[in-house]
Design an enzyme around this catalytic site. Sequence first.
Site, PDB file in Angstrom:
ATOM      1  N   LYS A 253       1.047  -0.938  -0.040  1.00 20.58           N
ATOM      2  CA  LYS A 253       0.184   0.147   0.237  1.00 20.58           C
ATOM      3  C   LYS A 253       1.506   1.179  -0.103  1.00 20.58           C
ATOM      4  O   LYS A 253       1.372   1.628   0.982  1.00 20.58           O
ATOM      5  CB  LYS A 253      -0.610  -0.379   1.410  1.00 20.58           C
ATOM      6  CG  LYS A 253      -1.767   1.027   1.718  1.00 20.58           C
ATOM      7  CD  LYS A 253      -2.235   1.684   2.919  1.00 20.58           C
ATOM      8  CE  LYS A 253      -2.841   3.386   3.727  1.00 20.58           C
ATOM      9  NZ  LYS A 253      -3.729   3.110   4.621  1.00 20.58           N
ATOM     10  N   ASP A 258      -2.304  10.772   4.019  1.00 21.70           N
ATOM     11  CA  ASP A 258      -4.007  10.411   3.559  1.00 21.70           C
ATOM     12  C   ASP A 258      -4.468  11.398   4.495  1.00 21.70           C
ATOM     13  O   ASP A 258      -3.900  11.282   5.707  1.00 21.70           O
ATOM     14  CB  ASP A 258      -3.980   8.955   3.980  1.00 21.70           C
ATOM     15  CG  ASP A 258      -5.470   8.230   4.406  1.00 21.70           C
ATOM     16  OD1 ASP A 258      -6.253   9.037   4.426  1.00 21.70           O
ATOM     17  OD2 ASP A 258      -5.866   7.677   5.490  1.00 21.70           O
ATOM     18  N   LYS A 265      -9.872  13.876   8.211  1.00 21.85           N
ATOM     19  CA  LYS A 265      -9.249  13.039   9.447  1.00 21.85           C
ATOM     20  C   LYS A 265      -9.710  13.979  10.727  1.00 21.85           C
ATOM     21  O   LYS A 265      -9.409  15.242  10.206  1.00 21.85           O
ATOM     22  CB  LYS A 265      -7.472  12.207   9.358  1.00 21.85           C
ATOM     23  CG  LYS A 265      -7.739  11.337   8.789  1.00 21.85           C
ATOM     24  CD  LYS A 265      -6.221  10.479   8.771  1.00 21.85           C
ATOM     25  CE  LYS A 265      -6.356   9.441   8.397  1.00 21.85           C
ATOM     26  NZ  LYS A 265      -6.449   7.813   8.608  1.00 21.85           N
ATOM     27  N   ASP A 276       1.837   6.507   5.951  1.00 22.90           N
ATOM     28  CA  ASP A 276       1.122   6.048   4.995  1.00 22.90           C
ATOM     29  C   ASP A 276       1.385   5.180   3.557  1.00 22.90           C
ATOM     30  O   ASP A 276       0.257   3.900   3.487  1.00 22.90           O
ATOM     31  CB  ASP A 276      -0.512   6.740   5.084  1.00 22.90           C
ATOM     32  CG  ASP A 276      -1.383   5.549   5.390  1.00 22.90           C
ATOM     33  OD1 ASP A 276      -1.333   4.716   6.461  1.00 22.90           O
ATOM     34  OD2 ASP A 276      -2.783   6.116   4.348  1.00 22.90           O
ATOM     35  N   ASP A 335     -11.915   6.726   4.783  1.00 24.60           N
ATOM     36  CA  ASP A 335     -10.490   7.209   5.723  1.00 24.60           C
ATOM     37  C   ASP A 335     -10.203   5.571   5.773  1.00 24.60           C
ATOM     38  O   ASP A 335      -8.834   4.892   6.312  1.00 24.60           O
ATOM     39  CB  ASP A 335     -10.548   7.930   6.837  1.00 24.60           C
ATOM     40  CG  ASP A 335      -9.533   8.211   7.138  1.00 24.60           C
ATOM     41  OD1 ASP A 335      -8.328   7.964   6.751  1.00 24.60           O
ATOM     42  OD2 ASP A 335      -9.617   7.158   8.747  1.00 24.60           O
ATOM     43  N   GLU A 337      -8.982   3.538   3.083  1.00 22.44           N
ATOM     44  CA  GLU A 337      -8.642   3.060   1.600  1.00 22.44           C
ATOM     45  C   GLU A 337      -7.299   2.687   1.513  1.00 22.44           C
ATOM     46  O   GLU A 337      -7.549   2.260  -0.049  1.00 22.44           O
ATOM     47  CB  GLU A 337      -8.040   4.822   1.081  1.00 22.44           C
ATOM     48  CG  GLU A 337      -6.859   5.177   0.946  1.00 22.44           C
ATOM     49  CD  GLU A 337      -6.503   5.546   2.648  1.00 22.44           C
ATOM     50  OE1 GLU A 337      -5.491   4.950   3.320  1.00 22.44           O
ATOM     51  OE2 GLU A 337      -7.959   5.776   3.670  1.00 22.44           O
ATOM     52  N   ARG A 339      -7.308  -0.484   1.534  1.00 19.75           N
ATOM     53  CA  ARG A 339      -7.531  -1.819   1.080  1.00 19.75           C
ATOM     54  C   ARG A 339      -8.537  -1.698  -0.663  1.00 19.75           C
ATOM     55  O   ARG A 339      -8.191  -2.325  -0.744  1.00 19.75           O
ATOM     56  CB  ARG A 339      -9.149  -2.685   1.999  1.00 19.75           C
ATOM     57  CG  ARG A 339     -10.159  -1.373   2.167  1.00 19.75           C
ATOM     58  CD  ARG A 339     -11.075  -1.539   3.710  1.00 19.75           C
ATOM     59  NE  ARG A 339     -10.039  -1.052   4.644  1.00 19.75           N
ATOM     60  CZ  ARG A 339     -10.084  -1.724   5.417  1.00 19.75           C
ATOM     61  NH1 ARG A 339     -11.751  -1.934   6.182  1.00 19.75           N
ATOM     62  NH2 ARG A 339      -9.977  -0.605   7.709  1.00 19.75           N
TER      63      ARG A 339
END
Length: 488
Positions: A253, A258, A265, A276, A335, A337, A339
């Site tokens: 990933k 993010d 967030k 991230d 959030d 995201e 996956r």
Amino acid sequence: MTDLISIDFAETDLDALADAPGKLAILVTPEGKLDPAGRRVNRLTKQAVARLVDSDRWEKVKAGEGFTMGFPAGLAAESLLVVKLDRRPSVAEARKAGASLAKFKGTDALVLCAGAFNRTADVALGLALRSYGFDDHFTKDKPEVAGAMIYCAKPDEVKPEAATAMAVAEGVFFTRDLINEPANVLTTQEFADRLAAMKDVGLEVEVLDEAELAELGMRTLLSVGEGSESPSKVVVMKWNGGGDEKPLALIGKGVVFDTGGISLKPAGGMEDMTMDMGGAGVVSGVMRTLALRKAKANVVGVVGLVENMPDGRATRPGDVIRSMKGDTVEVINTDAEGRLVLCDVMWYAQERFEPVGMIDLATLTGAIIIGLGHENAGVFSNSDALSGAFLKAAGAENEGAWRMPLGDAYDKMLKSRVADMANVGGRAAGSITAAQFLQRFVKDETPWIHLDIAGVASVKSETALAPKGATGWGVMALDRLVRDGYES
């Protein structure tokens, strides 16, 4: 990329110890037994080493740690470190000793007398790893960092082992640099460019752009980057060091920043979301290590590079998106995201490469930090054999990992009213339902591990082998897994 310190090896030169510049270190057993170098240093310092190891202070020194003597009489060195280490130390103790040496060394020259102590290459690895510092964005002049000389009994035997260790260290440094970079520097394009440059170390690298991703049907991945000016990309790195067998696939990933998207967030702590992309960073570091040490295995690394930003074009909560596999996903929370990035990349890797096993890495959930803190990554798997092999490798490299459960009850929590699945399953068991989401994109015949590294990729305080910030967790464990299970 941050450079490794220079470490050389040579046979012990007792006559050179008195005039050794910078800093000098010797290894002494817990019982206080001195080898020839220790005895020479003891004599030069008028029995100071003997007085130390006979004192209560020596009892308080832990294995792998040392006691510093400043401006020791009889030596040109400005300070002497006496390190407590068993003559046949464990891997962890040897690397801890190396880390102690790195802190002692600083930017000065170092001479270490390792003599006939075992695991000298692991001491060197600990020294190299703990010498890391990320200072690319400081404007002050950087001090020149001197190298280290390690005197040992059999340097010709140690050098090949140390060369392999340094290949691992370089992979770890590459990962740390990527994770530590701010998002205005490490854009999706810059990330892809750095990976493409690894053609120079022997990797085959392909960069897929948005038009190619759209043609492939990677709609869930592309949905994450819709609100960003940075173009989404997938980078494929191939190392073909084995025979004709199918490769092991590593999936990362790579969310370079993010914000949470429309499900924004909180502001406090959002600056940490530069990390991230940690999963993609680890995959990249592993691939670099495999190429540098010319691993006799076939491994492919595939990373999805996106930025999750709020914008008029951004994916909304409630949107339904069709994945590359063909399943539809209701986006409850933008959030969640990572996956959405991974599911398309995982399906692509299986369709294209038919891997013998697949391991994905992601800073996926805060829930895994609640469960395991910053000591262990979460390990989710459909294969006892693959997960057992990984846990063994992680244990051998002292990288914390803990097996977590999967099950139908957790999977049912992803039910959606309007699509095949929702992208979240509620607050309960958040790291497990995230893994269950990913498992829906794993073919029955594919052994698979999901590693949730949110708690271990970057930390607020120093670890045994790293300063605070990016750790490079996973590079050593995955390299060990390849070495032990996939090399021909």
